[in-house]
Design a protein around this motif. Sequence first.
Motif, short mmCIF file in Angstrom:
data_model
loop_
_atom_site.label_atom_id
_atom_site.label_comp_id
_atom_site.label_asym_id
_atom_site.label_seq_id
_atom_site.Cartn_x
_atom_site.Cartn_y
_atom_site.Cartn_z
N GLY A 154 -1.01 5.71 7.33
CA GLY A 154 0.35 5.47 6.84
C GLY A 154 0.55 4.04 6.39
N ALA A 155 0.04 3.09 7.18
CA ALA A 155 0.16 1.68 6.81
C ALA A 155 -0.60 1.39 5.53
CB ALA A 155 -0.36 0.79 7.95
N TRP A 158 1.45 2.75 2.56
CA TRP A 158 2.62 1.90 2.32
C TRP A 158 2.21 0.59 1.65
CZ3 TRP A 158 7.44 2.90 1.73
CH2 TRP A 158 8.03 3.97 2.41
N LEU A 162 3.63 -0.47 -1.92
CA LEU A 162 4.62 -1.55 -1.92
C LEU A 162 4.20 -2.73 -2.78
CD1 LEU A 162 5.83 -1.74 1.81
CD2 LEU A 162 7.16 -1.06 -0.19
N ALA A 204 2.96 -7.04 1.15
CA ALA A 204 3.03 -5.60 1.39
C ALA A 204 2.15 -5.20 2.56
CB ALA A 204 2.61 -4.84 0.13
N THR A 205 0.97 -5.80 2.66
CA THR A 205 0.05 -5.47 3.75
C THR A 205 0.61 -5.91 5.10
OG1 THR A 205 -1.84 -5.70 2.26
CG2 THR A 205 -2.29 -5.80 4.62
N ALA A 208 3.57 -3.66 6.06
CA ALA A 208 3.12 -2.32 6.47
C ALA A 208 2.53 -2.36 7.87
CB ALA A 208 2.09 -1.80 5.47
N ALA A 211 5.36 -2.85 10.44
CA ALA A 211 6.18 -1.64 10.58
C ALA A 211 5.54 -0.64 11.52
CB ALA A 211 6.41 -1.01 9.21
N THR A 212 4.22 -0.60 11.54
CA THR A 212 3.54 0.34 12.41
C THR A 212 3.58 -0.09 13.88
OG1 THR A 212 1.38 -0.75 12.14
CG2 THR A 212 1.96 1.00 10.58
#
Length: 215
Positions: A154-155, A158, A162, A204-205, A208, A211-212
Amino acid sequence: MWLLISVGVLAGAGAGWCARRTAKRFVGDAAVRPGWCESSCAAGVAVAVWCGSSGREPEPALVPVAVLLGWWCVSLAATDWCARRLPNILTLPGFAVVVVLAGISGQAPAAVIGGVLLAAAYLLLYLCAPGSLGAGDVKLALGVGALAALGGGGAWVWAAFLAPAFTAAAGCVALVRARSCPSRRRSDAASPTSVPHGPAMCAATILALLATHLP
């Protein structure tokens, strides 16, 4: 936990200072504004430590890892923003370091696969539309792809989606500013407005991954 976050802020600010000095070695006469690298890196390390420690036992090892990754990402972002280049000495060794760190937790295969997949996608785009990105972006994709893969599929997805979204948004803002300012429009007449992609890839990395790990 708050003590660890405070240590992270101080260490992050120091890493940001080092990142600014690193970027200045590559940007030549272009200015790297004081304070931006330091504040970005300090905030990033603090958030990383908070996300990694909230709701669980504080992990002191998070600080040096977050500081190292913060220095790497900020150095690349500042260099690309000011000089429109991503030096090989930062991109390729960065991929190797991410794989080594991933190997400590047994995630080296996932890191390698994530890096190769993202780099392959960027290479295909580079070959099909050469003006859309540079060779440095393809090399950086190895490192950020490997890093994003450590957060899971998922990461990785994203981070991959992104990055172009952030660059597109920045390009729209730059275009609006160029059209709204006559002097800027005249100065840009010979060279169209361009937006570096490296900062968006790094941001973005990191987002992501954070967020996880949100509590």
